[in-house]
Design an enzyme around this catalytic site. Structure first.
Site, short mmCIF file in Angstrom:
data_model
loop_
_atom_site.label_atom_id
_atom_site.label_comp_id
_atom_site.label_asym_id
_atom_site.label_seq_id
_atom_site.Cartn_x
_atom_site.Cartn_y
_atom_site.Cartn_z
N LEU A 68 0.85 -1.19 0.00
CA LEU A 68 0.00 0.00 0.00
C LEU A 68 0.88 1.24 0.00
O LEU A 68 2.10 1.15 0.21
CB LEU A 68 -0.90 -0.05 1.23
CG LEU A 68 -1.97 -1.15 1.16
CD1 LEU A 68 -2.47 -1.55 2.54
CD2 LEU A 68 -3.12 -0.70 0.26
N PRO A 69 0.30 2.43 -0.18
CA PRO A 69 1.16 3.62 -0.26
C PRO A 69 1.98 3.89 1.02
O PRO A 69 3.18 4.11 0.95
CB PRO A 69 0.17 4.76 -0.53
CG PRO A 69 -0.96 4.10 -1.24
CD PRO A 69 -1.08 2.73 -0.62
N LYS A 173 14.81 -0.52 4.89
CA LYS A 173 14.23 0.13 3.69
C LYS A 173 14.28 1.66 3.85
O LYS A 173 14.59 2.39 2.90
CB LYS A 173 12.79 -0.35 3.50
CG LYS A 173 12.03 0.31 2.36
CD LYS A 173 12.56 -0.06 0.98
CE LYS A 173 11.80 0.71 -0.10
NZ LYS A 173 12.37 0.52 -1.44
N LYS A 241 7.55 10.77 1.61
CA LYS A 241 7.10 9.94 2.74
C LYS A 241 8.27 9.12 3.31
O LYS A 241 8.46 9.04 4.52
CB LYS A 241 5.96 9.06 2.23
CG LYS A 241 5.47 7.97 3.12
CD LYS A 241 5.98 6.57 2.78
CE LYS A 241 5.80 6.08 1.39
NZ LYS A 241 6.33 4.77 1.09
P1 NDP Z 1 0.86 3.34 -6.11
O1 NDP Z 1 0.37 4.65 -5.64
O2 NDP Z 1 1.16 3.16 -7.56
O3 NDP Z 1 -0.18 2.18 -5.71
C1 NDP Z 1 -0.82 2.12 -4.49
C2 NDP Z 1 -1.94 1.09 -4.60
O4 NDP Z 1 -2.59 0.97 -3.34
C3 NDP Z 1 -3.03 1.47 -5.61
O5 NDP Z 1 -3.39 0.31 -6.34
C4 NDP Z 1 -4.19 1.90 -4.73
O6 NDP Z 1 -5.47 1.64 -5.33
C5 NDP Z 1 -4.00 0.97 -3.56
N1 NDP Z 1 -4.68 1.45 -2.37
C6 NDP Z 1 -4.55 2.66 -1.77
N2 NDP Z 1 -5.34 2.71 -0.68
C7 NDP Z 1 -5.96 1.51 -0.60
C8 NDP Z 1 -6.92 0.96 0.27
N3 NDP Z 1 -7.39 1.65 1.30
N4 NDP Z 1 -7.34 -0.32 0.05
C9 NDP Z 1 -6.87 -1.04 -0.99
N5 NDP Z 1 -5.97 -0.56 -1.88
C10 NDP Z 1 -5.54 0.69 -1.68
O7 NDP Z 1 2.14 3.02 -5.21
P2 NDP Z 1 3.38 2.07 -5.57
O8 NDP Z 1 2.89 0.76 -6.05
O9 NDP Z 1 4.37 2.83 -6.35
O10 NDP Z 1 4.03 1.91 -4.10
C11 NDP Z 1 3.45 1.06 -3.12
C12 NDP Z 1 4.45 0.95 -1.97
O11 NDP Z 1 5.67 0.37 -2.45
C13 NDP Z 1 4.83 2.30 -1.35
O12 NDP Z 1 5.01 2.18 0.02
C14 NDP Z 1 6.14 2.63 -2.05
O13 NDP Z 1 6.94 3.52 -1.27
C15 NDP Z 1 6.76 1.25 -2.20
N6 NDP Z 1 7.71 1.09 -3.29
C16 NDP Z 1 7.49 1.64 -4.52
C17 NDP Z 1 8.42 1.49 -5.54
C18 NDP Z 1 8.21 2.09 -6.91
O14 NDP Z 1 9.17 2.13 -7.69
N7 NDP Z 1 7.00 2.55 -7.27
C19 NDP Z 1 9.66 0.73 -5.33
C20 NDP Z 1 9.75 0.11 -4.03
C21 NDP Z 1 8.82 0.30 -3.05
P3 NDP Z 1 -6.27 2.80 -6.12
O15 NDP Z 1 -5.30 3.33 -7.16
O16 NDP Z 1 -7.44 2.08 -6.67
O17 NDP Z 1 -6.61 3.83 -5.09
#
Ligand code: NDP
Length: 286
Positions: A68-69, A173, A241
């Site tokens: 999740l975010p 991390k 964050k």
């Molecule tokens: P995104 O913003 O692309 O994706 C977040 C996802 O979480 C979306 O699918 C969103 O759904 C979903 N979501 C948010 N709130 C809820 C909820 N209440 N219930 C269910 N689903 C929910 O983020 P990333 O995938 O980029 O990042 C995710 C995590 O991984 C973060 O902590 C980030 O720091 C970490 N990370 C990211 C990297 C990257 O390169 N992007 C690399 C390594 C770690 P919807 O869109 O439908 O709201």
């Protein structure tokens, strides 16, 4: 409940390609839409099973993965009654968000009371690594929980390190992200200076790549910095964050570079939050 049945929460830039890799490895995948239906539709075409809510997912899976975010969403989803009421000692949670160590330990304490096993397992390697299944997992948790979940992790990751108890994954991390956030600003300054001095950026990459000033960030982001390509990738607001988690964990330390970098990410978040974190370079590169 079978460990071949995986529930997946958080189908974003990272979660969607990771979920695709689980399907490729023949896991039975259970998902539910949040706001955006697109990833669920894509996964259903590849065999995933859709539920109307996270409680539906939980009642059908043995392993639950969340990415999740941030802390806020970890708390809202993983500590919700809707989910906790369905979780039993047969479940194992693999929590892959880059959240804070404190939130991870908090979730672990609640889950432990119900006999639910938890692996703190944030990842590194970006969206590219998520697509290729070559992520690095920084796992915090009991060795037996890591061994139990290893086959699932191997469907999305190439390197898996156990770094300590639950909370240690999020801690290491945070250190990685602190370095990455600082290195990005340093890489942008290198490109700005090279452009000012009319250097060939390919020569710069080749020579610095084998010199003491090299960094992963410079080598991997130089081209997109040069092209001013700021499509995410890893969103600027997520890097802010992460810098915040690092600085807050180090409140008793000076951390001058991390604190300054955090100020820069905060100052630019409104304008650049949804872009790649390399957009921080916009105020350095003209
Ligand atoms: P995104 O913003 O692309 O994706 C977040 C996802 O979480 C979306 O699918 C969103 O759904 C979903 N979501 C948010 N709130 C809820 C909820 N209440 N219930 C269910 N689903 C929910 O983020 P990333 O995938 O980029 O990042 C995710 C995590 O991984 C973060 O902590 C980030 O720091 C970490 N990370 C990211 C990297 C990257 O390169 N992007 C690399 C390594 C770690 P919807 O869109 O439908 O709201």
């Amino acid at each position: 409940m079978g460990s071949g049945r995986v529930g997946f929460i958080g189908l974003g830039a990272m979660g969607l390609p990771m979920a695709k890799n689980l399907l490729k490895s023949d896991y039975e995948l259970h998902v539910a839409a949040h706001r955006n239906r697109e990833p669920v539709e894509m996964l259903k075409k590849r065999g995933a099973i859709e539920h109307s809510s996270v409680s539906g997912i939980v009642s059908r899976c043995g392993v639950l993965i969340s990415i999740l975010p941030a802390d806020k969403e970890m708390q809202e989803v993983l500590l919700s009654d809707q989910l906790l009421d369905r979780m039993t000692s047969e479940h194992v949670l693999i929590e892959m968000t880059s959240g804070s160590p404190a939130m991870m330990k908090n979730i672990d304490a609640v889950y432990r009371e119900k006999g639910i096993r938890v692996l703190d397992a944030p990842v590194s390697g970006g969206t590219n690594g998520a697509e290729k299944g070559t992520l690095t997992v920084m796992a915090g948790g009991d060795p037996e929980v890591l061994e139990e979940t290893r086959p699932v992790l191997e469907a999305v990751a190439q390197r898996i390190y156990r770094v300590g108890p639950v909370g240690a994954g999020k801690a290491i991390k945070a250190i990685n992200q602190m370095l990455a956030g600082i290195h990005m600003i340093a890489a942008a300054e290198a490109v700005a200076l090279a452009e000012e001095m009319k250097m060939d950026l390919n020569v710069l990459k080749q020579v610095i790549g084998s010199s003491s000033g090299a960094s992963w960030m410079l080598m991997n982001k130089l081209d997109s910095l040069a092209n001013r390509d700021f499509a995410p990738g890893f969103k600027h607001k997520l890097m802010k964050k992460d810098m915040q988690i690092a600085v807050e964990e180090g409140t008793d330390k000076a951390l001058p570079l991390a604190s300054f970098a955090l100020q820069l990410y905060k100052m630019t978040e409104k304008e650049m939050g949804e872009q790649d974190f390399s957009a921080i370079s916009k105020f350095i590169l003209s």
